[in-house]
Design a protein around this motif. Structure first.
Motif, PDB file in Angstrom:
ATOM      1  N   ALA A   1       0.840  -1.205   0.000  1.00  0.00           N
ATOM      2  CA  ALA A   1       0.000   0.000   0.000  1.00  0.00           C
ATOM      3  C   ALA A   1       0.873   1.252   0.000  1.00  0.00           C
ATOM      4  O   ALA A   1       0.658   2.175  -0.806  1.00  0.00           O
ATOM      5  CB  ALA A   1      -0.945  -0.005   1.191  1.00  0.00           C
ATOM      6  N   ALA A   2       1.862   1.296   0.874  1.00  0.00           N
ATOM      7  CA  ALA A   2       2.736   2.469   0.941  1.00  0.00           C
ATOM      8  C   ALA A   2       3.494   2.660  -0.371  1.00  0.00           C
ATOM      9  O   ALA A   2       3.611   3.779  -0.885  1.00  0.00           O
ATOM     10  CB  ALA A   2       3.707   2.331   2.111  1.00  0.00           C
ATOM     11  N   LEU A   3       3.984   1.557  -0.935  1.00  0.00           N
ATOM     12  CA  LEU A   3       4.722   1.622  -2.196  1.00  0.00           C
ATOM     13  C   LEU A   3       3.831   2.116  -3.334  1.00  0.00           C
ATOM     14  O   LEU A   3       4.251   2.935  -4.166  1.00  0.00           O
ATOM     15  CB  LEU A   3       5.281   0.235  -2.516  1.00  0.00           C
TER      16      LEU A   3
ATOM     17  N   LEU B   1      14.199   7.496  -7.272  1.00  0.00           N
ATOM     18  CA  LEU B   1      14.185   7.132  -5.845  1.00  0.00           C
ATOM     19  C   LEU B   1      13.121   6.077  -5.555  1.00  0.00           C
ATOM     20  O   LEU B   1      13.333   5.177  -4.746  1.00  0.00           O
ATOM     21  CB  LEU B   1      13.952   8.369  -4.980  1.00  0.00           C
ATOM     22  N   TRP B   2      11.966   6.171  -6.221  1.00  0.00           N
ATOM     23  CA  TRP B   2      10.923   5.156  -6.026  1.00  0.00           C
ATOM     24  C   TRP B   2      11.431   3.782  -6.446  1.00  0.00           C
ATOM     25  O   TRP B   2      11.172   2.790  -5.772  1.00  0.00           O
ATOM     26  CB  TRP B   2       9.653   5.523  -6.806  1.00  0.00           C
TER      27      TRP B   2
ATOM     28  N   PHE C   1      12.099  -2.767  -1.033  1.00  0.00           N
ATOM     29  CA  PHE C   1      10.885  -3.524  -0.713  1.00  0.00           C
ATOM     30  C   PHE C   1      11.094  -5.001  -1.038  1.00  0.00           C
ATOM     31  O   PHE C   1      10.732  -5.884  -0.253  1.00  0.00           O
ATOM     32  CB  PHE C   1       9.686  -2.980  -1.493  1.00  0.00           C
ATOM     33  N   LEU C   2      11.667  -5.298  -2.210  1.00  0.00           N
ATOM     34  CA  LEU C   2      11.897  -6.694  -2.589  1.00  0.00           C
ATOM     35  C   LEU C   2      12.805  -7.403  -1.586  1.00  0.00           C
ATOM     36  O   LEU C   2      12.560  -8.554  -1.216  1.00  0.00           O
ATOM     37  CB  LEU C   2      12.496  -6.779  -3.993  1.00  0.00           C
ATOM     38  N   THR C   3      13.828  -6.702  -1.118  1.00  0.00           N
ATOM     39  CA  THR C   3      14.726  -7.282  -0.119  1.00  0.00           C
ATOM     40  C   THR C   3      13.961  -7.597   1.166  1.00  0.00           C
ATOM     41  O   THR C   3      14.084  -8.697   1.723  1.00  0.00           O
ATOM     42  CB  THR C   3      15.892  -6.314   0.182  1.00  0.00           C
ATOM     43  N   ARG C   4      13.151  -6.651   1.643  1.00  0.00           N
ATOM     44  CA  ARG C   4      12.372  -6.881   2.877  1.00  0.00           C
ATOM     45  C   ARG C   4      11.334  -7.981   2.660  1.00  0.00           C
ATOM     46  O   ARG C   4      11.103  -8.809   3.540  1.00  0.00           O
ATOM     47  CB  ARG C   4      11.702  -5.585   3.327  1.00  0.00           C
ATOM     48  N   MET C   5      10.691  -8.000   1.478  1.00  0.00           N
ATOM     49  CA  MET C   5       9.699  -9.026   1.192  1.00  0.00           C
ATOM     50  C   MET C   5      10.331 -10.410   1.269  1.00  0.00           C
ATOM     51  O   MET C   5       9.779 -11.324   1.900  1.00  0.00           O
ATOM     52  CB  MET C   5       9.090  -8.811  -0.198  1.00  0.00           C
TER      53      MET C   5
END
Length: 167
Positions: free
Chosen positions: A89-91, A107-108, A115-119
């Motif tokens: 949602a934030a992304l 930057l996005w 995000f992919l790393t955290r996922m």
């Protein structure tokens, strides 16, 4: 004429209800003082209702454009992974803001990579199963069950364990 870029699909638009909510929240003389639309847990039932379908279309769009490797695929059970749902949602909302300026869009893309790393860290080994449609419940659930909940929903460590840790 060259049509190399003609097949590019636009990013999914947020639901009209959410766009109206954002406009009301950001109006100069706004009387709406609600949560940010990406704070899924804070949204009213009315505002949360259109979000799953939109976020699912966002995941499909991201997968279709960026997922060239298996570990980059957002699994179809993303909504069952609460942390992923918040991040997606934030992304998704950040992307709308980022494309106002070229530098911000770069930057996005860096945010998307993080995000992919955290996922992948969140999904761990179960990510492979989830990505092929075999969702596994949270493997650390048994560890979280050790934390008792209070009447207000806050977590509280068992008293015996506190005494044990205190020595």
């Amino acid at each position: 004429m060259n049509e190399t870029l003609a097949h590019f699909e636009p990013f999914p638009e947020p639901p009209a209800l959410i766009l109206e909510y954002i406009a009301e929240r950001t109006a100069e003389e706004s009387v709406v003082d609600g949560p940010a639309p990406w704070d899924l847990g804070a949204l009213s039932a009315e505002l949360i209702a259109p979000m799953p379908a939109w976020l699912d279309s966002v995941c499909r769009w991201l997968n279709g454009r960026y997922a060239w490797q298996p570990q980059d695929v957002i699994p179809p059970c993303w909504a069952k992974h609460e942390g992923l749902a918040y991040e997606i949602a934030a992304l998704a909302f950040a992307r709308g803001d980022a494309y106002m300026e070229a530098g911000s869009s770069v930057l996005w893309h860096e945010q998307y990579d993080r995000f992919l790393t955290r996922m992948n860290k969140t999904l761990g080994k179960s990510g492979d199963e989830c990505r092929v449609g075999r969702h596994e419940e949270r493997p650390a659930r048994f560890q979280l069950d050790a934390w008792r909940t209070t009447a207000h929903g806050a977590t509280k460590e068992p008293a015996g364990r506190v005494k044990e840790m205190a020595g």
